[in-house]
Structure formats: structure tokens, C-alpha cells
Scaffold this active site. Structure first.
Site, PDB file in Angstrom:
ATOM      1  N   CYS A 122      92.384  12.802  18.169  1.00  0.00           N
ATOM      2  CA  CYS A 122      92.364  12.311  16.792  1.00  0.00           C
ATOM      3  C   CYS A 122      92.335  10.786  16.687  1.00  0.00           C
ATOM      4  O   CYS A 122      92.047  10.242  15.625  1.00  0.00           O
ATOM      5  CB  CYS A 122      93.557  12.862  16.027  1.00  0.00           C
ATOM      6  SG  CYS A 122      93.709  14.663  16.133  1.00  0.00           S
ATOM      7  N   HIS A 258      94.420   9.040   9.965  1.00  0.00           N
ATOM      8  CA  HIS A 258      93.924  10.331  10.448  1.00  0.00           C
ATOM      9  C   HIS A 258      94.349  11.422   9.480  1.00  0.00           C
ATOM     10  O   HIS A 258      95.500  11.452   9.026  1.00  0.00           O
ATOM     11  CB  HIS A 258      94.480  10.601  11.849  1.00  0.00           C
ATOM     12  CG  HIS A 258      94.324  12.014  12.295  1.00  0.00           C
ATOM     13  ND1 HIS A 258      93.131  12.691  12.195  1.00  0.00           N
ATOM     14  CD2 HIS A 258      95.216  12.893  12.830  1.00  0.00           C
ATOM     15  CE1 HIS A 258      93.293  13.922  12.651  1.00  0.00           C
ATOM     16  NE2 HIS A 258      94.544  14.074  13.038  1.00  0.00           N
ATOM     17  N   ASN A 289      91.416  19.084   8.995  1.00  0.00           N
ATOM     18  CA  ASN A 289      91.637  18.141  10.088  1.00  0.00           C
ATOM     19  C   ASN A 289      90.469  18.251  11.053  1.00  0.00           C
ATOM     20  O   ASN A 289      90.285  19.274  11.709  1.00  0.00           O
ATOM     21  CB  ASN A 289      92.959  18.487  10.785  1.00  0.00           C
ATOM     22  CG  ASN A 289      93.265  17.586  11.972  1.00  0.00           C
ATOM     23  OD1 ASN A 289      92.406  16.887  12.488  1.00  0.00           O
ATOM     24  ND2 ASN A 289      94.506  17.627  12.428  1.00  0.00           N
TER      25      ASN A 289
END
Length: 333
Positions: A122, A258, A289
Site C-alpha cells: 500500500c 492510503h 482498498n
């Protein structure tokens, strides 16, 4: 004695353009709640996710990356031949070698650009921006293409309540090039391998070879550990990035963390003392995500929808499996 020559440095760099590509399938909470014995309400309250975007079986991570790269090139008024280096941040290119970046460079006409993959989950996009900034300012490249791309639907277990229901597919691309003024602040990055198992693959490919009954490896996470780490240890990293860039929270116009969890985003905003006027990326609500793709996709949405503008000062931070992190202050294209 022969005098050795070195590359001529460039003083400043900046992001010239951003492009994004999301999976074409809209997956609702109701679509996935059954196998994890959950509900739309539970998922929304815990994560802020309403839908996530996933790609069909006919698309792989490089297809997503290619689409995003071409959009970024078009926005920058460049063609593939103008790119000197390609950095692909991903954990879902399903070949150990050759690199996805090399294949992508060929697809977009960037050959013989330098090309390599980054595995920083990420934080991968922010890692890539930091490297692109360094390459341009060192004189090793004039234009660098940075892509965060994931097809996370390839590595999920539909019955897993720890992470799989969060995940989506997409790609975000940015082109970094020279600038007359500073456009990318110093990157603050690092890792904590002692917590590497907090987000992990269920078993290795070697273990699968030795015991096929294990099945396809998928992702898992220790939710409380990750939430505590991200929610409380990443704000100081973001503060350091602002300090290194010579700005304060009051100078920040856009916050692009993020897209892991809406509660983490809100907690970080509060800890950083960002003013209420700051535009906060919340792409997770509709996209889910998307790991390395989440920051550029969130930035692309803000710019496309007019919530953020070219020239805005943005704080971005990526954090995830490894555990790794990277943050920098950038001027939006």
C-alpha cells in the site's frame, strides 16, 4: 588523468499528470456479506466502504496499469517515447520475472526506458514517487512514469473477514518530470519487519508446491494490530514529511492518505490537526482498498470531480504490508 563525467542534475521535479483506471465491476456490500456472515451496515460502520471496484476475469493487473498509464500520458501531452523510466508498484503481477514494468514499457511504446517493479504494497505508489523525484533531480531521467496497480481480487478468500472484503482492483499512474519550482517534498519512508506478519500471504508458493491441498494463497491481516499501527504511528510520519518539506498543517490544502479504512483516515486527520478547509480523499467509499493504486486513484478522483485543483498542496501517505510506509508533500498537477 581522465575526468569522469556525471549526469547533470535538475534542481526541481513535480507531478505533471495523473491518470486512473478502476475495475469495471461494482461490487456492493450485499454482494459479499453472506460468505463472511456480515451485513452492509457492519461493513459501512467498520470501514466506510459502500462498494468496491473489481476487474473481470479477462483483465489482469497490467491491463489496468496500461489504461491508467495511457490516460496520464494523454493528460501530460506526452507519448510513450518521452518516458525514460517506468516504475510499477504492485503485489499482484503474477509472474516473478520478467518485471511487469518492462512489459508495460513495451505496451505503451516507452522501450528502451529503464523499467522495474516495486513491492511495497500500500506504500508502493509513494515509494515510486520518491524514487521518480530522485531520478529526475539526479539527471538520470527526464520523465518517469510511476504506476500503482493491483488486481487484489486474484488473491482474496471470499470467506475471510480480516481483509478480503475490503479489497478492490484498479491502477493509478503519475508522470514525474522537471520543474522550475519545487513540486515534490522529501520522502519520509521506512519499514518495521518485526510486524511483517500483521498483513501476510497465507502460505508460500513453495509450501503450495509441497502440499497442493493448501489451495491458492490469499491475504490475511491482524486487524487490531494494523489499525493501531496505522491509526497512531503514521500521523508522526506525515508530520515529519510536512516538516521536511518546510510546511505546516495549516498550509496543506488536500490530504490523500492510503484508502485503507475511513476510521483511520478520520483519526489521522484529527491527529495531524489539519484545518476543516482541507479536502480529504475518501475514494475508499466507492472503490475499496486498492493497495498501491489507492493514492493515485484518490487523487485522480479529487481532480476530476473538482474537489482539488492543479497547484494545490497535498500531503500523501501510504502504509501497509511489510510493514512499510512512505509520505511526501506534493503539488497536484
Amino acid at each position: 588523468m581522465t575526468s569522469l563525467k556525471q549526469a547533470e542534475p535538475t534542481q526541481f521535479s513535480r507531478i505533471l499528470a495523473i491518470g486512473g483506471e478502476r475495475g469495471e465491476l461494482v461490487v456492493t456490500n450485499d454482494d459479499i456479506a453472506g460468505p463472511i456472515d456480515s451485513s452492509d451496515e457492519w461493513i459501512r460502520q467498520r470501514t466506510g466502504i459502500v462498494t468496491r471496484r473489481r476487474a473481470g476475469a479477462d483483465k489482469d493487473v497490467l491491463d489496468l496499469a496500461e489504461a491508467a498509464a495511457n490516460k496520464a500520458l494523454h493528460a501530460a501531452g506526452l507519448v510513450g517515447a518521452d518516458i525514460d523510466a517506468v516504475i510499477l508498484s504492485t503485489i499482484t503481477h503474477m509472474h516473478m520475472t520478467p518485471s511487469g514494468a518492462a512489459i508495460l514499457a513495451e505496451r505503451i511504446g516507452a522501450t528502451p526506458a529503464a523499467a522495474y517493479d516495486v513491492s511495497a504494497a500500500c506504500a508502493g505508489y509513494a515509494y515510486g514517487i520518491g524514487q521518480a523525484d530522485a531520478l529526475v533531480r539526479a539527471g538520470l531521467a527526464r520523465h518517469v512514469l510511476v504506476i500503482g496497480a493491483e488486481k487484489l481480487s486474484e488473491i482474496i478468500d471470499p470467506t475471510d473477514r480480516s481483509i478480503s472484503f475490503l479489497l478492490g482492483d484498479g491502477a493509478g499512474a503519475a508522470i514525474v518530470g522537471p520543474s522550475d519550482t519545487p513540486g515534490i517534498g522529501p520522502t519520509v519512508w521506512g519499514s518495521d519487519g518485526a510486524k511483517a506478519t500483521a498483513i501476510r500471504q497465507t502460505h508460500s508458493w513453495t509450501e503450495l508446491r509441497e502440499d497442493p491441498s493448501l489451495g491458492w494463497p490469499t491475504l490475511r491481516q491482524d486487524g487490531p494490530t494494523v489499525f493501531k499501527w496505522a491509526g497512531f504511528q503514521m500521523a508522526p510520519i506525515a508530520e515529519k514529511a510536512m516538516a521536511e518539506a518546510g510546511v505546516t498543517a495549516q498550509d496543506i490544502q488536500v490530504f490523500i492518505p492510503h484508502q485503507a479504512n475511513m476510521r483511520i483516515i478520520d483519526q489521522m486527520k484529527k491527529q495531524l490537526g489539519l484545518p476543516d478547509t482541507v479536502v480529504i480523499a475518501r475514494d475508499i467509499a466507492e472503490t475499496g482498498n486498492t493497495s498501491a493504486a489507492s493514492i493515485p486513484l484518490a487523487a485522480e478522483r479529487l481532480l476530476t470531480e473538482g474537489q482539488a485543483r492543479s497547484g494545490d498542496l497535498a500531503l500523501q501517505i501510504g502504509f501497509g504490508a511489510g510493514l512499510v510506509y512512505a509520505a511526501q508533500v506534493v503539488v497536484l498537477p
